[in-house]
Design a protein around this motif. Sequence first.
Motif, PDB file in Angstrom:
ATOM      1  N   GLN A 350       0.842  -1.214   0.109  1.00 52.76           N
ATOM      2  CA  GLN A 350       0.058   0.175  -0.085  1.00 52.76           C
ATOM      3  C   GLN A 350       0.711   1.215   0.023  1.00 52.76           C
ATOM      4  O   GLN A 350       0.138   2.430  -0.049  1.00 52.76           O
ATOM      5  CB  GLN A 350      -0.989   0.268   0.930  1.00 52.76           C
ATOM      6  N   LEU A 351       1.957   1.291  -0.210  1.00 53.32           N
ATOM      7  CA  LEU A 351       3.607   2.207   0.002  1.00 53.32           C
ATOM      8  C   LEU A 351       3.220   3.136  -1.143  1.00 53.32           C
ATOM      9  O   LEU A 351       3.451   2.406  -2.411  1.00 53.32           O
ATOM     10  CB  LEU A 351       4.186   2.062   0.646  1.00 53.32           C
ATOM     11  N   ARG A 352       3.404   4.435  -1.369  1.00 52.17           N
ATOM     12  CA  ARG A 352       2.996   5.279  -2.221  1.00 52.17           C
ATOM     13  C   ARG A 352       3.624   6.753  -2.317  1.00 52.17           C
ATOM     14  O   ARG A 352       3.815   7.238  -1.034  1.00 52.17           O
ATOM     15  CB  ARG A 352       1.537   5.419  -3.301  1.00 52.17           C
ATOM     16  N   SER A 353       4.342   7.129  -2.704  1.00 48.91           N
ATOM     17  CA  SER A 353       5.364   8.121  -3.190  1.00 48.91           C
ATOM     18  C   SER A 353       4.056   9.633  -3.076  1.00 48.91           C
ATOM     19  O   SER A 353       3.081   9.389  -3.690  1.00 48.91           O
ATOM     20  CB  SER A 353       6.183   8.698  -4.174  1.00 48.91           C
ATOM     21  N   LEU A 354       4.259  10.309  -1.834  1.00 52.00           N
ATOM     22  CA  LEU A 354       3.233  11.749  -2.409  1.00 52.00           C
ATOM     23  C   LEU A 354       3.037  12.032  -3.726  1.00 52.00           C
ATOM     24  O   LEU A 354       2.205  12.455  -4.129  1.00 52.00           O
ATOM     25  CB  LEU A 354       3.630  12.837  -1.701  1.00 52.00           C
ATOM     26  N   GLY A 355       4.297  12.093  -4.533  1.00 47.51           N
ATOM     27  CA  GLY A 355       3.773  13.025  -5.465  1.00 47.51           C
ATOM     28  C   GLY A 355       3.538  13.815  -6.032  1.00 47.51           C
ATOM     29  O   GLY A 355       2.510  14.046  -7.197  1.00 47.51           O
ATOM     30  N   THR A 356       4.089  15.687  -5.332  1.00 49.39           N
ATOM     31  CA  THR A 356       3.138  16.793  -5.564  1.00 49.39           C
ATOM     32  C   THR A 356       3.886  17.406  -6.051  1.00 49.39           C
ATOM     33  O   THR A 356       5.845  16.820  -6.757  1.00 49.39           O
ATOM     34  CB  THR A 356       2.760  17.368  -4.446  1.00 49.39           C
ATOM     35  N   HIS A 359       6.834  17.873  -4.048  1.00 45.47           N
ATOM     36  CA  HIS A 359       7.799  17.196  -3.872  1.00 45.47           C
ATOM     37  C   HIS A 359       7.794  15.893  -4.896  1.00 45.47           C
ATOM     38  O   HIS A 359       7.030  14.661  -4.479  1.00 45.47           O
ATOM     39  CB  HIS A 359       6.978  16.219  -2.387  1.00 45.47           C
ATOM     40  N   PRO A 360       8.323  15.693  -5.736  1.00 51.13           N
ATOM     41  CA  PRO A 360       8.075  15.312  -7.133  1.00 51.13           C
ATOM     42  C   PRO A 360       8.454  13.703  -7.122  1.00 51.13           C
ATOM     43  O   PRO A 360       9.358  13.722  -6.064  1.00 51.13           O
ATOM     44  CB  PRO A 360       8.206  15.618  -8.516  1.00 51.13           C
ATOM     45  N   VAL A 361       7.469  12.885  -7.897  1.00 51.54           N
ATOM     46  CA  VAL A 361       8.495  11.696  -8.137  1.00 51.54           C
ATOM     47  C   VAL A 361       9.672  11.316  -9.448  1.00 51.54           C
ATOM     48  O   VAL A 361       8.772  11.479 -10.940  1.00 51.54           O
ATOM     49  CB  VAL A 361       7.336  10.283  -8.447  1.00 51.54           C
ATOM     50  N   ASP A 362      10.706  10.877  -9.404  1.00 51.95           N
ATOM     51  CA  ASP A 362      11.857  10.807 -10.414  1.00 51.95           C
ATOM     52  C   ASP A 362      11.991  10.056 -10.658  1.00 51.95           C
ATOM     53  O   ASP A 362      13.415   9.376 -10.544  1.00 51.95           O
ATOM     54  CB  ASP A 362      12.396  11.821  -9.666  1.00 51.95           C
ATOM     55  N   VAL A 363      11.062   8.803 -11.180  1.00 54.27           N
ATOM     56  CA  VAL A 363      11.640   7.294 -11.510  1.00 54.27           C
ATOM     57  C   VAL A 363      12.651   7.165 -12.662  1.00 54.27           C
ATOM     58  O   VAL A 363      11.542   7.994 -13.997  1.00 54.27           O
ATOM     59  CB  VAL A 363       9.975   7.022 -11.811  1.00 54.27           C
ATOM     60  N   PRO A 364      14.095   6.530 -12.832  1.00 54.53           N
ATOM     61  CA  PRO A 364      14.537   6.700 -14.062  1.00 54.53           C
ATOM     62  C   PRO A 364      13.691   5.050 -14.667  1.00 54.53           C
ATOM     63  O   PRO A 364      12.786   4.447 -14.421  1.00 54.53           O
ATOM     64  CB  PRO A 364      15.921   5.805 -13.569  1.00 54.53           C
ATOM     65  N   HIS A 365      13.239   6.139 -16.511  1.00 58.21           N
ATOM     66  CA  HIS A 365      12.652   5.339 -17.093  1.00 58.21           C
ATOM     67  C   HIS A 365      13.958   4.768 -18.503  1.00 58.21           C
ATOM     68  O   HIS A 365      13.615   3.130 -18.408  1.00 58.21           O
ATOM     69  CB  HIS A 365      11.600   5.895 -18.082  1.00 58.21           C
ATOM     70  N   LEU A 509       5.611   2.927 -12.197  1.00 57.23           N
ATOM     71  CA  LEU A 509       6.363   3.633 -12.448  1.00 57.23           C
ATOM     72  C   LEU A 509       5.836   5.247 -12.453  1.00 57.23           C
ATOM     73  O   LEU A 509       6.747   6.142 -12.742  1.00 57.23           O
ATOM     74  CB  LEU A 509       7.099   3.060 -13.784  1.00 57.23           C
ATOM     75  N   VAL A 510       5.218   4.976 -11.680  1.00 57.01           N
ATOM     76  CA  VAL A 510       4.669   6.677 -11.444  1.00 57.01           C
ATOM     77  C   VAL A 510       4.552   6.802  -9.928  1.00 57.01           C
ATOM     78  O   VAL A 510       5.018   8.298  -9.784  1.00 57.01           O
ATOM     79  CB  VAL A 510       2.617   6.104 -11.842  1.00 57.01           C
ATOM     80  N   ASP A 511       4.139   6.427  -8.765  1.00 59.98           N
ATOM     81  CA  ASP A 511       4.191   6.496  -8.155  1.00 59.98           C
ATOM     82  C   ASP A 511       4.858   5.746  -6.262  1.00 59.98           C
ATOM     83  O   ASP A 511       4.662   5.535  -5.153  1.00 59.98           O
ATOM     84  CB  ASP A 511       3.291   7.207  -7.008  1.00 59.98           C
ATOM     85  N   PRO A 512       5.910   4.764  -7.394  1.00 66.43           N
ATOM     86  CA  PRO A 512       6.633   4.402  -5.986  1.00 66.43           C
ATOM     87  C   PRO A 512       7.262   5.080  -5.009  1.00 66.43           C
ATOM     88  O   PRO A 512       7.081   5.536  -4.856  1.00 66.43           O
ATOM     89  CB  PRO A 512       7.035   3.337  -6.602  1.00 66.43           C
ATOM     90  N   PRO A 513       7.565   4.183  -4.033  1.00 59.65           N
ATOM     91  CA  PRO A 513       7.908   4.887  -2.522  1.00 59.65           C
ATOM     92  C   PRO A 513       9.248   5.025  -2.793  1.00 59.65           C
ATOM     93  O   PRO A 513       9.842   4.448  -3.448  1.00 59.65           O
ATOM     94  CB  PRO A 513       7.355   3.676  -1.719  1.00 59.65           C
TER      95      PRO A 513
END
Length: 599
Positions: A350-356, A359-365, A509-513
């Motif tokens: 159930q864990l997710r990054s906030l992603g605002t 506080h953005p999410v920057d997952v390497p693709h 790849l959208v909002d992983p912790p």
Amino acid sequence: MAKTSSDASNIFLAAIFLCLGSVVLGAQAKNVHYYDFVLREINVTRNCTTKTILVVNDSLPGPTIRVQKGDLVYVKVHNQGLYGVTLHWHGVKQPRNPWSDGPEYITQCAIPPGTDFTYEVNLTEEEGTVWWHAHSEWTRSTVHGAIVVLPQEGSSFPFATPDGEHIVVLGSWYKEGNSLNEALDLELSGGSPEEPHAAGYMINGQFGDFVQFSNETTHHFFVDYGKTYLFRIVNAGVSSDMFVSIADHNMTLVGMDGAYTKPVVFSYLMIEPGQTMDILVSANQSPGRYYMAAQRFSSEDMIYDEFPHLVATAIIQYSGNYSLTSPPSYPNDTLPVYHNYSAAASFNQQLRSLGTEEHPVDVPHNVTTRMFITASMNDVSCPDDSCYFGDYKDATAVNNISWVDPSVDVLQAYYRNISGIYTADFPDFPPLMYNFTGDDLSSSLVMANAGTAVKVLNYNETVEIVFQGTNLVGASAYHPMHTHGYSFYVVGLGLGNFDNETDPLVYNLVDPPKVNTFGVPKRGWLAIRFRADNPGVWYWHCHIDRHMSWGMSSVLIVKNGDTEETSMRPPPSYMPPCTASNSKDKLFGGTGQNLKSDI
């Protein structure tokens, strides 16, 4: 003792004192803080038994460091103890500065007794709760504390400002006291399968009401009805995943490992050794007393029960006039039992990054380096009949290599180009592919190689690592993997053997912790991604110290970039020497000290 100053001249002088490279950092930092940590042995009584243990500033847990994001901290460590020690700033990126990261034989050698060493701790990306602890043998069992990183000036929490705050440090207690490292070294050197085991667990240095002779010292958290409190939780336990619950109160997770998460309401937490969590608790129940309870989550097979079944407790006590004749309420319905694998898995999923925007999410693709790493129990050979249990001893390994500490720390060897200390050939894949999570695996798979192999990465590579748990010797369990110098995104996890065709299709790849410590599930796999943008030498290891001591670790060396700003900083003017007098297994002095009385 702590002092704070924002005076530009003081910042400049302090930076010059340490090294020229700190001048720029000091000038850029919002505030500069100075702490003195005095390490020494004291007598501590728990459960009517007095032990001598090493602590910082005569307290267990040690002092809390309190700063804002972007601040710079200097911690002068005065080692008045009996043996060498190092400190690590767990969850702090320490950009370009592995010299202050702390793991013994990786970035430094131990601070000898009777000397001091100053660490520079640069808080850049972290916000929330991280922590500090000793990183030499198992000294962190008593040498640890929290680091609170508040938002920068002009910024705020991404949730309503709480009415108050409480620090919760979960810890382990060992009956060996100050002889813990001696007992550990004896068992490791002889090849014994039995390393020291915790005798119990604590909340803020106390066992709580359910341990004999401890109810007079149970820790209390005082709250007012109608208010909301931020509880900052650190699992400083040496080798124990923990379930935590509060009677009749839900907990809203809002942060983890120095980063914010999407708010999720839980009736319990599963917190792994090394992890930190920030939770909001509303005091919305009838005024009274309520237990916070913490007990072991044992991810070994259910037949294994060689761990303390004692529950650590603290009391959340409402202010006001009401009867204290009845005992506090206990979380009977919400605290999972010891082997509740599904409760642990459900929590992690159930864990997710906030992603605002803030506080953005920057997952390497675009991944440039892929590694597949097995984590397993193994055997290694005992040279020259050194083991009293036979020709082999218990070990752990990653990709069939069981880590061996060198005689000179890896960072010094890398920086000064000293040969023969490590090999730069850690494999990207295990030597054999097999049914990693199957039963009755062949004994031919058990033997591992002992070595000091590291993985070298180019600056700014994008890395995906899949950690695969194994069931070798029937010993599958959770392995909380921790990286120094980096946080990483948990893009996937699952049970069974990783399938490189189907499992990546369900990556988040959208909002992983975004964390620095996360468990490889029992008989399962964990996929993480990060960008190698922090040049230096960085340890990674299982944060169950039993597994780390057996060899479940390695090192990432990240090369310099093309500019000074993307290159590792030079060393400070002084680093503790790597000499026989401060080598591991060496105790210093005697026990005839004047010890502080009980805490």
